[in-house]
Design an enzyme around this catalytic site. Structure first.
Site, PDB file in Angstrom:
ATOM      1  N   LYS A 192     -20.363  75.468  44.290  1.00 45.26           N
ATOM      2  CA  LYS A 192     -21.800  75.278  44.031  1.00 45.26           C
ATOM      3  C   LYS A 192     -22.306  76.234  42.949  1.00 45.26           C
ATOM      4  CE  LYS A 192     -22.931  72.166  47.470  1.00 45.26           C
ATOM      5  NZ  LYS A 192     -23.328  71.961  48.853  1.00 45.26           N
ATOM      6  N   ARG A 230     -16.894  72.768  54.275  1.00 46.56           N
ATOM      7  CA  ARG A 230     -16.731  71.595  53.401  1.00 46.56           C
ATOM      8  C   ARG A 230     -16.253  72.093  52.035  1.00 46.56           C
ATOM      9  NH1 ARG A 230     -19.580  68.437  49.781  1.00 46.56           N
ATOM     10  NH2 ARG A 230     -19.452  66.193  50.074  1.00 46.56           N
TER      11      ARG A 230
HETATM   12  N1  HH2 Z   1     -22.907  69.063  49.552  1.00 49.86           N
HETATM   13  C1  HH2 Z   1     -22.740  68.004  48.729  1.00 49.86           C
HETATM   14  C2  HH2 Z   1     -22.659  66.707  49.256  1.00 49.86           C
HETATM   15  N2  HH2 Z   1     -22.712  66.494  50.580  1.00 49.86           N
HETATM   16  N3  HH2 Z   1     -22.907  67.334  52.759  1.00 49.86           N
HETATM   17  C3  HH2 Z   1     -23.073  68.363  53.596  1.00 49.86           C
HETATM   18  N4  HH2 Z   1     -23.122  68.170  54.917  1.00 49.86           N
HETATM   19  N5  HH2 Z   1     -23.187  69.651  53.125  1.00 49.86           N
HETATM   20  C4  HH2 Z   1     -23.143  69.940  51.805  1.00 49.86           C
HETATM   21  O1  HH2 Z   1     -23.276  71.130  51.429  1.00 49.86           O
HETATM   22  C5  HH2 Z   1     -22.973  68.863  50.891  1.00 49.86           C
HETATM   23  C6  HH2 Z   1     -22.863  67.544  51.420  1.00 49.86           C
HETATM   24  C7  HH2 Z   1     -22.642  68.223  47.258  1.00 49.86           C
HETATM   25  O2  HH2 Z   1     -21.293  68.383  46.893  1.00 49.86           O
HETATM   26  P1  HH2 Z   1     -20.423  67.192  46.276  1.00 49.86           P
HETATM   27  O3  HH2 Z   1     -20.246  66.105  47.280  1.00 49.86           O
HETATM   28  O4  HH2 Z   1     -19.185  67.760  45.703  1.00 49.86           O
HETATM   29  O5  HH2 Z   1     -21.286  66.710  45.043  1.00 49.86           O
HETATM   30  P2  HH2 Z   1     -22.129  65.403  44.741  1.00 49.86           P
HETATM   31  O6  HH2 Z   1     -23.270  65.332  45.719  1.00 49.86           O
HETATM   32  O7  HH2 Z   1     -22.591  65.610  43.323  1.00 49.86           O
HETATM   33  O8  HH2 Z   1     -21.217  64.219  44.894  1.00 49.86           O
END
Ligand code: HH2
Length: 259
Positions: free
Chosen positions: A203, A239
């Site tokens: 992040k 995660r």
């Molecule tokens: N962070 C992201 C997406 N989903 N879900 C939970 N429960 N907690 C989190 O911190 C969280 C999440 C963002 O990360 P990522 O999926 O890599 O990115 P993007 O939303 O751009 O696909």
């Protein structure tokens, strides 16, 4: 929890697993590397993102879930009831809702009926605008009150409390200071009594404390340190995109903490 983003535009790995066969291979690799569950998502929630249609989200995730069905424990990262319904039909065990049941009025019923697990995450605002000016009276107290309220909503809708985990939503309507204060005071969220899931991996706050005020991602080294700090303060589900390294770091941390 390994992250498999079936998207062209996720904040750290957009496009990497956009093809179903790549996503399936990544999920299987994460399982081999020690992930307990793999979080499959078809919609980026990065700052500034406007979301995708139901049809597009289904087009992205369904072939991946079909390819994993039966072999790999899967979580579906969605706020849409229909995506959750189809994912559960293809074996998903957990619904990871970054909207904490505030988006789709049918989602709670889908989860309750299926008897699957549910993650409720805190977000201030919505992805398109959430990082413009996040403000709180006291970030930890505010997030805690929100998570308690959403937990009560889930239980009232028929989701057993024992099936719910809670997530403070690192980076979702929060400044760098907010994010680190949440990790520092994670014990206050652990006190709610439900497992705490946390996503610090890559992040932007991790890049920003290293001196790049415009960073949109953070490096693996900082992700590992933050994951260990969260684990030491009581987080039970981490995660992460880089599963092998996180499993190694957390195994070492557990050897220290648990003796
Ligand atoms: N962070 C992201 C997406 N989903 N879900 C939970 N429960 N907690 C989190 O911190 C969280 C999440 C963002 O990360 P990522 O999926 O890599 O990115 P993007 O939303 O751009 O696909």
């Amino acid at each position: 929890m390994g992250v498999v983003n079936v998207t062209p535009d996720s904040f750290s790995d957009g496009g990497v697993n956009f093809r179903a066969e790549d996503a399936i291979a990544a999920a299987r690799r994460m399982l081999e590397e020690g992930a307990a569950i793999v979080d499959v998502g078809g919609e980026s929630t990065r700052p500034g993102s406007g979301g995708v249609s139901l049809d597009e989200e289904l087009r992205r995730v369904v072939p991946v879930l079909e390819g994993l069905a039966g072999d790999v424990p899967v979580s579906i990262d969605t706020a849409k009831a229909e995506v959750a319904r189809q994912a559960i039909g293809l074996g998903a065990e957990l619904v990871n809702d970054v909207n904490a049941l505030r988006g789709d009025p049918e989602l709670a019923g889908v989860v309750a009926e299926a008897g699957c697990y549910l993650c409720l995450m805190h977000m201030q605002g919505e992805p398109r605008t959430m990082q413009l000016n996040p403000t709180y009276d006291d970030v930890v107290s505010d997030v805690k009150a929100f998570l308690e309220e959403r937990l009560a909503v889930a239980v009232a809708a028929g989701v057993p409390e024992e099936r719910v985990c809670l997530d403070p939503g690192i980076g979702f309507g929060k400044t760098v200071e907010h994010n680190f204060e949440i990790v520092r005071r994670l014990d206050e969220l652990v006190a709610i009594g439900r497992p705490i899931l946390i996503g610090l991996s890559r992040k932007s706050s991790l890049g920003r404390i290293l001196g790049d005020s415009e960073a949109t991602t953070g490096p693996l080294s900082a992700s590992l340190a933050a994951a260990v700090a969260a684990y030491e303060r009581g987080a039970t589900i981490i995660r992460a995109h880089d599963v092998r390294e996180h499993v190694e770091a957390l195994t070492a941390a557990r050897a220290v903490v648990a003796g």
